[in-house]
Design an enzyme around this catalytic site. Structure first.
Site, PDB file in Angstrom:
ATOM      1  N   LYS A  76      -2.875  16.142 -13.547  1.00 23.91           N
ATOM      2  CA  LYS A  76      -2.250  16.277 -15.202  1.00 23.91           C
ATOM      3  C   LYS A  76      -2.862  15.275 -16.036  1.00 23.91           C
ATOM      4  O   LYS A  76      -3.513  15.855 -16.881  1.00 23.91           O
ATOM      5  CB  LYS A  76      -0.840  15.829 -15.023  1.00 23.91           C
ATOM      6  CG  LYS A  76      -0.138  16.233 -16.348  1.00 23.91           C
ATOM      7  CD  LYS A  76       1.296  16.017 -16.288  1.00 23.91           C
ATOM      8  CE  LYS A  76       1.979  15.887 -17.651  1.00 23.91           C
ATOM      9  NZ  LYS A  76       3.367  15.687 -17.757  1.00 23.91           N
ATOM     10  N   GLY A 120       4.735  16.559 -13.616  1.00 19.47           N
ATOM     11  CA  GLY A 120       3.654  16.711 -12.587  1.00 19.47           C
ATOM     12  C   GLY A 120       4.778  17.656 -11.529  1.00 19.47           C
ATOM     13  O   GLY A 120       4.044  18.320 -10.962  1.00 19.47           O
ATOM     14  N   ARG A 121       5.750  17.094 -11.238  1.00 20.03           N
ATOM     15  CA  ARG A 121       6.472  17.813 -10.149  1.00 20.03           C
ATOM     16  C   ARG A 121       7.155  18.823 -10.396  1.00 20.03           C
ATOM     17  O   ARG A 121       7.773  19.418  -9.288  1.00 20.03           O
ATOM     18  CB  ARG A 121       7.744  16.535  -9.452  1.00 20.03           C
ATOM     19  CG  ARG A 121       8.678  16.030 -10.666  1.00 20.03           C
ATOM     20  CD  ARG A 121       9.318  14.764 -10.267  1.00 20.03           C
ATOM     21  NE  ARG A 121      10.125  14.427 -11.403  1.00 20.03           N
ATOM     22  CZ  ARG A 121       9.627  13.535 -12.297  1.00 20.03           C
ATOM     23  NH1 ARG A 121       8.344  12.868 -12.089  1.00 20.03           N
ATOM     24  NH2 ARG A 121      10.393  12.969 -13.200  1.00 20.03           N
ATOM     25  N   HIS A 127      16.233  18.813  17.454  1.00 14.56           N
ATOM     26  CA  HIS A 127      15.839  17.932  18.618  1.00 14.56           C
ATOM     27  C   HIS A 127      15.272  16.485  18.157  1.00 14.56           C
ATOM     28  O   HIS A 127      14.873  15.908  18.913  1.00 14.56           O
ATOM     29  CB  HIS A 127      14.689  18.799  19.332  1.00 14.56           C
ATOM     30  CG  HIS A 127      15.460  19.961  19.890  1.00 14.56           C
ATOM     31  ND1 HIS A 127      15.980  20.059  21.202  1.00 14.56           N
ATOM     32  CD2 HIS A 127      15.361  21.274  19.534  1.00 14.56           C
ATOM     33  CE1 HIS A 127      16.503  21.155  21.474  1.00 14.56           C
ATOM     34  NE2 HIS A 127      15.990  22.263  20.176  1.00 14.56           N
ATOM     35  N   LYS A 155       1.057   0.985  -9.076  1.00 10.82           N
ATOM     36  CA  LYS A 155      -0.297   1.119  -9.369  1.00 10.82           C
ATOM     37  C   LYS A 155      -0.989   0.330 -10.123  1.00 10.82           C
ATOM     38  O   LYS A 155      -2.269  -0.182  -9.770  1.00 10.82           O
ATOM     39  CB  LYS A 155      -0.351   2.347 -10.258  1.00 10.82           C
ATOM     40  CG  LYS A 155       0.079   3.794  -9.688  1.00 10.82           C
ATOM     41  CD  LYS A 155       0.128   4.734 -10.942  1.00 10.82           C
ATOM     42  CE  LYS A 155       0.530   6.206 -10.682  1.00 10.82           C
ATOM     43  NZ  LYS A 155       0.685   7.133 -11.623  1.00 10.82           N
TER      44      LYS A 155
HETATM   45  O1  F6P Z   1       3.401   9.537  -8.473  1.00 14.80           O
HETATM   46  C1  F6P Z   1       3.027   9.575  -9.727  1.00 14.80           C
HETATM   47  C2  F6P Z   1       2.559  10.667 -10.456  1.00 14.80           C
HETATM   48  O2  F6P Z   1       2.273  10.387 -11.773  1.00 14.80           O
HETATM   49  C3  F6P Z   1       3.428  11.932 -10.360  1.00 14.80           C
HETATM   50  O3  F6P Z   1       4.491  12.222 -11.036  1.00 14.80           O
HETATM   51  C4  F6P Z   1       2.357  13.009 -10.507  1.00 14.80           C
HETATM   52  O4  F6P Z   1       2.736  14.219 -10.043  1.00 14.80           O
HETATM   53  C5  F6P Z   1       1.262  12.303  -9.557  1.00 14.80           C
HETATM   54  O5  F6P Z   1       1.418  11.086  -9.790  1.00 14.80           O
HETATM   55  C6  F6P Z   1      -0.041  13.037  -9.889  1.00 14.80           C
HETATM   56  O6  F6P Z   1      -0.629  12.693 -11.140  1.00 14.80           O
HETATM   57  P1  F6P Z   1      -1.737  13.368 -11.776  1.00 14.80           P
HETATM   58  O7  F6P Z   1      -1.259  15.020 -11.779  1.00 14.80           O
HETATM   59  O8  F6P Z   1      -1.914  12.979 -13.211  1.00 14.80           O
HETATM   60  O9  F6P Z   1      -3.088  13.251 -11.069  1.00 14.80           O
END
Ligand code: F6P
Length: 556
Positions: A213, A273-274, A391, A516
């Site tokens: 993204k 993103g999610r 299991h 990060k």
């Molecule tokens: O883990 C944090 C995050 O920002 C997620 O929300 C996102 O899906 C992922 O990193 C990847 O981000 P990008 O698509 O910008 O590379």
């Protein structure tokens, strides 16, 4: 409730708090005897069946939960989402993933503009491009067809597409469309993941799709540079134009990276993103593998749930019911985890995807207005397909901690097998477990029953099951592309419902930032130490010691 008030200060919340005591006195063994109650806890829609009669709840509990929904302005919040209002207030954005799977003639507005023409422009572009690649009219540098795809991305740019890919792999219609093709996912920055993904592939026949993204995620960009090098070293730098494409909201950075903007597939900041699997993030790699027409069915399955979620009264609204029950389990009964247990191997990547959708969305400590939450929000999601999980960790669920379970079953298997001489089909065998487990959890086994079975005294305590452990059962008619879309959207909206009721922002993720930025300080130090021999400085004793030991091992 005033918009800045906390939900826990409302009367319905307090009423539910005091209701807990009476529910704790009941046992599912007794609740399940009430057939009228059980009937009222079954909802059917478009081939789906949700049975939540094994929740530790009565019809009275449900009424109180609907009052809570009212106090939380759930209906208004859902409407605001569909209207494109900036409900992701900390990022000042709309939340419109529902537009990604809506019909061409639908209208969804963000910032006063109907987004549907742009959505369908990209879908049309994906259709045309994937058809060219699949038919071999788009070829690689040496004139060979590109039959293999590596999608490079992480988090939301990986988990959703991987779930859908894994679910479609064994679906007969999709599998037929994918014959002779491979789709792989490179997510981890670990060089082992690179090695695993390129082993057995030739750059000559590989298309790399960089999915990000932001186009700034450190892991993805390093993996993208690694694969750019892999292609260039073998075919020359000019080959990048034919072997690398991108999906991003940041087309400037895509171009800077060296990918032709004509080969970039856009999406928008109103797609989290999610929640992006229905954008080019998922649709491009999946269409390359299965063909656009299969993926269109997946989108229409998700869209059918979007309509159901938006228009069905709460009493029959599957995502709303699921979301309210989650709030009940977490915030009132005090069960912080949830097991997602699909009885289908094709859904093996479903729990990992929902883990991100749910935990990144609702793992928050403050309300949407920034007030500290006096209660815990979010859920700990985990899961495995049944019967494998049985299991593994089911022991704890049966006799250890109470973990509400989602049992997901499929009526008609993607791969029916009937062995001669067996009493039931392989799928019936699988489903026997799907039907048995919820009752084992609900009813348990009493010492009296064990005595009746002549179990020796010293084993009675060990073999007793307390029962009264909540679960719900979701039955899907089959597991085709449409149903996979339905399942995805049900869970996405359930998470939104939980967040709306808790009064948090389910659409930002500030909690991932600190790690990060600390990693970037470490990266700088590793570079200085490796290139200039500088000692480790500026970290606490423990990190300094760990980093020094790491550098001494010359593992870089
Ligand atoms: O883990 C944090 C995050 O920002 C997620 O929300 C996102 O899906 C992922 O990193 C990847 O981000 P990008 O698509 O910008 O590379």
């Amino acid at each position: 409730m005033a918009s800045s008030a906390l939900i826990c200060d409302t009367e319905p919340w307090k009423d539910l708090k005091s209701h807990v005591e009476s529910i704790k006195k009941t046992h599912l063994r007794d609740l399940m005897k009430d057939v009228e109650r059980c009937k009222s806890m079954i909802v059917e829609s478009d081939g789906l069946l949700l049975d939540f009669s094994r929740q530790c709840a009565t019809q009275g509990t449900m009424e109180k939960l609907f009052k809570l929904a009212e106090a939380a302005h759930l209906r208004e919040k859902i409407d605001k989402m569909y209207k494109g209002e900036h409900i992701n207030s900390t990022e000042d954005r709309s939340v419109l993933h529902v537009a990604l799977r809506a019909a061409r003639d639908a209208t969804f507005y963000s910032d006063g503009k109907n987004v549907m023409p742009e959505v369908w422009n990209v879908l049309d572009k994906i259709k045309a491009f994937s058809e060219k690649v699949r038919s071999g009219s788009w070829v690689g540098e040496t004139g060979k067809a590109l039959k293999d795809v590596v999608a490079v991305g992480i988090g939301g740019s990986f988990l959703g597409p991987l779930f859908v890919h894994t679910a479609l792999q064994t679906e007969p219609e999709a599998a037929k469309c994918a014959e002779g093709r491979q789709l792989r996912f490179l997510a981890n920055v670990d060089p082992i993941d690179v090695a695993r993904n390129i082993t057995g592939l030739s750059p000559e026949t590989t298309l790399v799709v960089v999915v990000s993204k932001t186009f700034t995620t450190a892991e993805t960009m390093l993996n993208a540079r690694t694969l750019r090098e892999w292609i260039s070293a073998s075919l020359g730098p000019q080959a990048i134009a034919k072997h690398m494409v991108a999906v991003s909201t940041n087309l400037t950075l895509v171009e800077k990276f060296g990918i032709d903007p004509a080969n970039a597939f856009a999406f928008w900041d109103w797609v989290g993103g999610r929640y992006s699997v229905c954008s080019a993030v998922g649709v491009l790699p999946l269409s390359l593998q299965y063909g656009f027409s299969v993926i269109e069915k997946f989108l229409s399955g998700a869209s059918s749930i979007d309509k159901h979620f938006h228009s069905t009264p709460f009493e029959k609204n599957i995502p709303v019911l699921l979301g309210l029950l989650s709030v009940w389990n977490v915030s009132f009964l005090g069960y912080p985890a949830r097991a997602i247990l699909p009885y289908s191997q094709a859904l093996e990547k479903f729990a990992p995807h929902i883990q991100q959708v749910s935990m990144e969305s609702n793992g928050k400590g403050v309300s949407i207005d920034g007030l500290p939450l006096p209660f815990e929000a979010g859920e700990i999601d985990f899961g495995e397909p049944g019967t494998n999980g049985q299991h593994s960790f089911y022991q704890l669920i049966h006799q250890g901690r109470v973990i509400p379970c989602d049992f997901i079953g499929i009526m008609k298997s993607q791969q029916p097998v009937y062995l001669k001489g067996e009493t039931v089909s392989n799928h019936d065998e699988l489903m026997s477990n799907f039907f048995a487990q919820p009752d084992a959890l609900a009813y348990g086994k009493t010492p009296e029953q064990l005595l009746g079975e002549k179990v020796p005294n010293h084993l009675i305590a060990h073999k007793t099951f307390s029962g009264n452990r909540p679960s719900l059962s979701l039955l899907l008619p089959s597991l085709n592309a449409y149903n996979i879309g339905q399942l995805l959207a049900i869970y996405e909206h359930r998470v939104a419902v939980e967040g709306f009721v808790w009064g948090i922002n389910s659409f930002d993720q500030w909690g991932v930032e600190l790690g990060k930025s600390l990693a970037s300080q470490v990266r700088k130090q590793l570079n200085l130490s490796r290139t200039k021999g500088e000692p480790v400085e500026g970290f606490n004793f423990s990190t300094t010691n760990l980093l020094t030991r790491y550098l001494e091992a010359e593992s870089g």
